[in-house]
Motif scaffolding. Structure first.
Motif, PDB file in Angstrom:
ATOM      1  N   UNK A 160     -14.796 -19.082 -35.783  1.00  0.00           N
ATOM      2  CA  UNK A 160     -13.575 -18.808 -35.035  1.00  0.00           C
ATOM      3  C   UNK A 160     -12.376 -19.141 -35.913  1.00  0.00           C
ATOM      4  N   UNK A 161     -11.194 -18.915 -35.382  1.00  0.00           N
ATOM      5  CA  UNK A 161      -9.996 -19.199 -36.161  1.00  0.00           C
ATOM      6  C   UNK A 161      -9.889 -20.695 -36.480  1.00  0.00           C
ATOM      7  N   UNK A 162     -10.437 -21.564 -35.625  1.00  0.00           N
ATOM      8  CA  UNK A 162     -10.413 -22.998 -35.910  1.00  0.00           C
ATOM      9  C   UNK A 162     -11.302 -23.315 -37.106  1.00  0.00           C
ATOM     10  N   UNK A 163     -12.451 -22.655 -37.212  1.00  0.00           N
ATOM     11  CA  UNK A 163     -13.329 -22.875 -38.359  1.00  0.00           C
ATOM     12  C   UNK A 163     -12.676 -22.467 -39.665  1.00  0.00           C
ATOM     13  N   UNK A 164     -12.004 -21.311 -39.676  1.00  0.00           N
ATOM     14  CA  UNK A 164     -11.326 -20.883 -40.897  1.00  0.00           C
ATOM     15  C   UNK A 164     -10.138 -21.790 -41.212  1.00  0.00           C
ATOM     16  N   UNK A 165      -9.446 -22.241 -40.163  1.00  0.00           N
ATOM     17  CA  UNK A 165      -8.327 -23.161 -40.372  1.00  0.00           C
ATOM     18  C   UNK A 165      -8.814 -24.463 -40.997  1.00  0.00           C
ATOM     19  N   UNK A 166     -10.012 -24.891 -40.616  1.00  0.00           N
ATOM     20  CA  UNK A 166     -10.589 -26.096 -41.205  1.00  0.00           C
ATOM     21  C   UNK A 166     -10.749 -25.943 -42.721  1.00  0.00           C
ATOM     22  N   UNK A 167     -11.306 -24.815 -43.153  1.00  0.00           N
ATOM     23  CA  UNK A 167     -11.502 -24.588 -44.585  1.00  0.00           C
ATOM     24  C   UNK A 167     -10.167 -24.542 -45.323  1.00  0.00           C
ATOM     25  N   UNK A 168      -9.183 -23.895 -44.722  1.00  0.00           N
ATOM     26  CA  UNK A 168      -7.860 -23.797 -45.356  1.00  0.00           C
ATOM     27  C   UNK A 168      -7.211 -25.166 -45.466  1.00  0.00           C
ATOM     28  N   UNK A 169      -7.316 -25.970 -44.407  1.00  0.00           N
ATOM     29  CA  UNK A 169      -6.674 -27.278 -44.407  1.00  0.00           C
ATOM     30  C   UNK A 169      -7.296 -28.218 -45.441  1.00  0.00           C
ATOM     31  N   UNK A 170      -8.602 -28.169 -45.598  1.00  0.00           N
ATOM     32  CA  UNK A 170      -9.250 -29.024 -46.606  1.00  0.00           C
ATOM     33  C   UNK A 170      -8.689 -28.729 -47.989  1.00  0.00           C
ATOM     34  N   UNK A 171      -8.625 -27.439 -48.340  1.00  0.00           N
ATOM     35  CA  UNK A 171      -8.107 -27.060 -49.651  1.00  0.00           C
ATOM     36  C   UNK A 171      -6.610 -27.356 -49.763  1.00  0.00           C
ATOM     37  N   UNK A 172      -5.849 -27.059 -48.715  1.00  0.00           N
ATOM     38  CA  UNK A 172      -4.394 -27.232 -48.772  1.00  0.00           C
ATOM     39  C   UNK A 172      -4.008 -28.706 -48.864  1.00  0.00           C
TER      40      UNK A 172
END
Length: 431
Positions: free
Chosen positions: A271-283
């Motif tokens: 879901x969008x929360x899962x993708x947001x998780x990946x983005x936040x880790x890298x960011x």
């Protein structure tokens, strides 16, 4: 010459003084365990790992490993790596990182093969193991990222549990009322920020003990959400609890990437929360270690007085970081009610906020390390559930305990130095 002669022995003494034999001893004990359990007492038969599901576009053959033979190979590798670690410590005063990492990977794989080989079914689906683990891992990652932002700036965030729970409750309530999952997601972030605002106000402005404030906030949020759950969410209209029927966020599979075996369903069918998780880790990793913003935050967490002398507003930096961490944890809480399950229930976070703290410590206050630690905890939790149904030679509670035992080892220094920011938990009073 006399000066040189005096300096050289002192350097030699310093090198001897900093040697630590904890790691070689630990690796030696684990290697002995591998020899006895994996090699000598290992079960016969094969351990089968199913990599693909029947519905996958790309079909990968099952991985079949002879349990006994593989156990012997793992035991020999562990012994060799333990001996290498001993020699490196004796000759150089330190152990190369690759030795510890290789030992950890070999031992964990050997343990997994031994466990699967000893079950009644002697097989496990890796896709189901990792995709199921993401149900636990995702909120853990959001919680640990919240802790990273707070503790890197010098504030201990014990209130992660309360932030997750507030996010889960608010997301369910708002999504049920508005019939809009994205409204619930935004409301969850706001709820997490409100909890973190109280943490920041009391611990930074009024210099109250941060641990006490965090514990009190957890109890407060638990009681408040439980009360509102009974008074509002259980209210029925025409026999339906209309305030506890949140709209779900749909899965958004990425073409091609979602079809990659194991990694596809785990990472690219989210879901969008899962993708947001990946983005936040890298960011957050990039921001903390590659930008001026991150340098200021780390300076505030390590030496606030020095940061103050160069013009950094210490308390404002901490306040903003705590608010940002609360918003992130709130979004992680929304995962429970907008993705994982279909409704809110009392204390549904189940202590995952405290497990996120353990992941934060095990990951050494690094966003990537914390995310990997959260994945370890998630896999261990899901593996416990799977093996309890399949039948296993060891008790499932041991598997659930294993990540926390590793965390204790990490904190105690057995698996390398684990040091919190120097000013973590210490209030800063200007002047």
């Amino acid at each position: 010459m006399s000066v040189t002669a005096n300096i050289k022995p002192s350097k030699a003494v310093d090198r001897v003084a900093i040697r630590s034999w904890k790691n070689p001893i630990l690796l030696g004990v684990l290697a002995l365990f591998a020899v006895v359990v994996f090699a000598l007492l290992g079960p016969s038969g094969d351990a089968t790992f199913r990599i693909s599901q029947d519905s996958d576009v790309w079909q990968v053959p099952n991985l079949v490993l002879p349990t006994k033979v593989f156990g012997i190979v793992v035991a020999l590798l562990c012994v060799g790596l333990a001996v290498t670690a001993y020699r490196q410590m004796k000759q150089e005063g330190r152990i190369a990182k690759w030795v510890t990492m290789a030992f950890a990977v070999v031992f964990v794989v050997g343990l997994l093969v031994w466990i699967i080989g000893g079950t009644k079914t002697q097989n496990i689906t890796l896709v189901g193991l990792f995709t199921g683990a993401m149900l636990i891992t995702t909120p853990l990652v959001f919680g640990s990222l919240s802790g990273v932002l707070c503790e890197r700036s010098g504030v201990v965030n014990i209130a992660i549990e309360g932030q997750l729970l507030a996010g889960a409750f608010t997301a369910a309530l708002v999504a049920s009322i508005t019939q809009n999952a994205f409204a619930g997601l935004l409301a969850a972030a706001v709820a997490g920020m409100l909890v973190s605002f109280l943490l920041a106000a009391f611990s930074i402005k009024y210099v109250v003990n941060q641990i006490i404030v965090g514990v009190v906030l957890n109890v407060l949020v638990s009681g408040l959400t439980g009360f509102l759950f009974e008074k509002i969410m259980k209210t029925k209209v025409d026999g339906v609890t209309i305030y506890n029927q949140p709209v779900h966020l749909p899965d958004l599979p990425i073409p091609f990437l979602s079809e990659i075996p194991i990694l596809g369903p785990m990472l690219f069918r989210q879901s969008i929360i899962g993708y947001l998780m990946l983005i936040l880790v890298a960011a957050i990793w990039f921001g903390l270690f590659r930008t001026r913003w991150g340098l200021r935050i780390r300076a505030v967490g390590e030496h606030p007085k020095a940061a103050d002398t160069v013009g950094i507003n210490v308390n404002r930096t901490r306040f903003l970081n705590v608010l940002a961490g609360g918003a992130i944890a709130g979004v992680g809480g929304a995962y429970f009610t907008l993705v994982a399950v279909s409704s809110f229930s009392k204390d549904m976070t189940g202590g995952l906020g405290f497990i996120a703290l353990a992941a934060l410590i095990f990951g050494r206050w690094n966003p990537i390390g914390a995310a990997l630690a959260a994945l370890l905890f998630g896999v261990a939790g899901n593996l416990q559930s799977i093996l309890s149904l399949a039948g296993t030679p060891i008790d499932g509670q041991f598997l659930a305990m294993l990540p926390y035992a590793l965390t204790i080892l990490a904190v105690s220094g057995f698996v390398g130095k684990s040091r919190a920011p120097a000013a973590d938990g210490e209030p800063y009073i200007k002047g």
